[in-house]
Design a protein around this motif. Structure first.
Motif, short mmCIF file in Angstrom:
data_model
loop_
_atom_site.label_atom_id
_atom_site.label_comp_id
_atom_site.label_asym_id
_atom_site.label_seq_id
_atom_site.Cartn_x
_atom_site.Cartn_y
_atom_site.Cartn_z
N PRO A 141 0.89 -1.41 -0.02
CA PRO A 141 -0.04 0.01 0.02
C PRO A 141 0.95 1.48 0.06
CG PRO A 141 -0.77 -1.62 1.65
CD PRO A 141 0.25 -2.30 1.09
N LYS A 142 1.98 1.30 0.63
CA LYS A 142 2.63 2.66 0.67
C LYS A 142 3.38 2.73 -0.73
CE LYS A 142 5.46 3.59 4.13
NZ LYS A 142 6.53 3.56 5.11
N SER A 143 3.79 1.85 -1.33
CA SER A 143 4.14 1.85 -2.79
C SER A 143 3.15 2.41 -3.63
CB SER A 143 4.83 0.51 -3.29
OG SER A 143 5.99 0.07 -2.38
N ALA A 144 2.03 1.74 -3.44
CA ALA A 144 0.91 2.26 -4.45
C ALA A 144 0.41 3.60 -4.10
CB ALA A 144 -0.35 1.25 -3.86
N GLY A 151 1.46 10.09 -9.76
CA GLY A 151 0.93 10.14 -11.00
C GLY A 151 -0.22 11.12 -11.16
N ASN A 152 -0.86 11.65 -9.89
CA ASN A 152 -1.54 12.90 -9.63
C ASN A 152 -0.97 14.12 -9.53
OD1 ASN A 152 -4.74 11.61 -9.91
ND2 ASN A 152 -3.41 10.04 -8.88
N MET A 204 -5.58 5.09 0.15
CA MET A 204 -6.24 4.95 -1.13
C MET A 204 -7.64 4.40 -1.32
SD MET A 204 -3.43 5.15 -3.27
CE MET A 204 -3.97 4.17 -4.49
N GLU A 205 -8.08 3.71 -0.28
CA GLU A 205 -9.59 3.30 -0.34
C GLU A 205 -10.53 4.68 -0.41
OE1 GLU A 205 -9.05 -0.94 1.96
OE2 GLU A 205 -9.75 0.82 3.15
N GLN A 206 -10.06 5.67 0.52
CA GLN A 206 -10.77 6.84 0.49
C GLN A 206 -10.52 7.92 -0.64
OE1 GLN A 206 -10.78 8.26 4.59
NE2 GLN A 206 -11.61 10.18 3.85
N TYR A 207 -9.37 7.92 -1.16
CA TYR A 207 -8.92 9.03 -2.03
C TYR A 207 -8.40 8.43 -3.37
CZ TYR A 207 -9.20 11.91 2.06
OH TYR A 207 -9.76 12.74 3.18
N GLY A 208 -8.09 7.38 -3.25
CA GLY A 208 -7.52 6.71 -4.66
C GLY A 208 -8.51 6.44 -5.63
#
Length: 208
Positions: A141-144, A151-152, A204-208
């Motif tokens: 998850p930290k890498s993702a 990327g953003n 990531m679940e909340q903002y990704g």
């Protein structure tokens, strides 16, 4: 696999909080950690043609404190750990750190009595659900989160230790991760690294 030296196995089950015990599990945990790592690494190497990076990612996940604790819970290890009164009252028998250490200490004791081949067989059996699962297969998850931020066109994520509570053997860490002009989330776990992982996953679940 029957124990030969009862004192060795009692040592593997004994936490340092039991002050009147002649020895605790720390030395055997040191040994068992290396035995576990070699057994898992050998199994991964023999069982796939994956690249070194993928093998390392899976190895790290499969020997992590959280994975060791899951295996320990699955075999009902907690009630057999010898703890001092305070550590027992603080929930030490269900601590990821203690459960993980003790199962590694037991592997160390098994190695001393029965050798590597026997312990490798035990590890293959106990860790079979973890090896068959997704541990270490998905991107960390930290890498993702790092890649998502880049990327953003965002600044790299920032991790901050918000709180540390509880005794050393059952500590809880609360970590915040934030991305500038996006948001922040918090997560709590039994280690700082796991709290960071959970926070990144939650972000990531909340903002990704």
């Amino acid at each position: 696999m029957a124990p030969r030296n009862d004192a060795l196995w009692l040592e593997a089950l004994t936490h340092g909080s039991l002050v009147d015990a002649p020895a605790n599990y720390e030395r055997l945990e040191f040994l068992g950690d290396r035995v576990l790592g070699l057994a898992i690494a050998d199994g991964l190497f023999s069982g796939s043609r994956s690249a070194e990076g993928d093998l390392s990612q899976r190895l790290n996940a499969l020997v992590s404190r959280q994975t060791c604790a899951r295996v320990a819970r699955r075999i009902g290890l907690g009630p057999h750990i010898r703890l001092g009164k305070q550590a027992l009252g603080d929930g030490g028998a269900d601590s990821d750190n203690i459960l993980g250490d003790v199962i590694e200490a037991l592997l160390g004791a098994a190695f001393k009595e029965h050798g590597f081949d026997a312990v490798r067989t035990i590890i293959a059996q106990l860790w079979a659900p973890e090896i068959a699962g997704d541990a270490g297969r998905a991107k960390h998850p930290k890498s993702a989160l790092q890649e998502w931020a880049a990327g953003n066109q965002r600044k790299p994520p920032e991790y901050e230790l918000i709180d540390r509570s509880g005794p050393d053997h059952a500590a809880q860490f609360t970590v915040s991760v934030s991305v500038h002009r996006v948001g922040a989330v918090e997560a709590t776990a039994g280690s700082k690294q796991e709290a960071e992982r959970l926070a990144a996953k939650k972000f990531m679940e909340q903002y990704g």
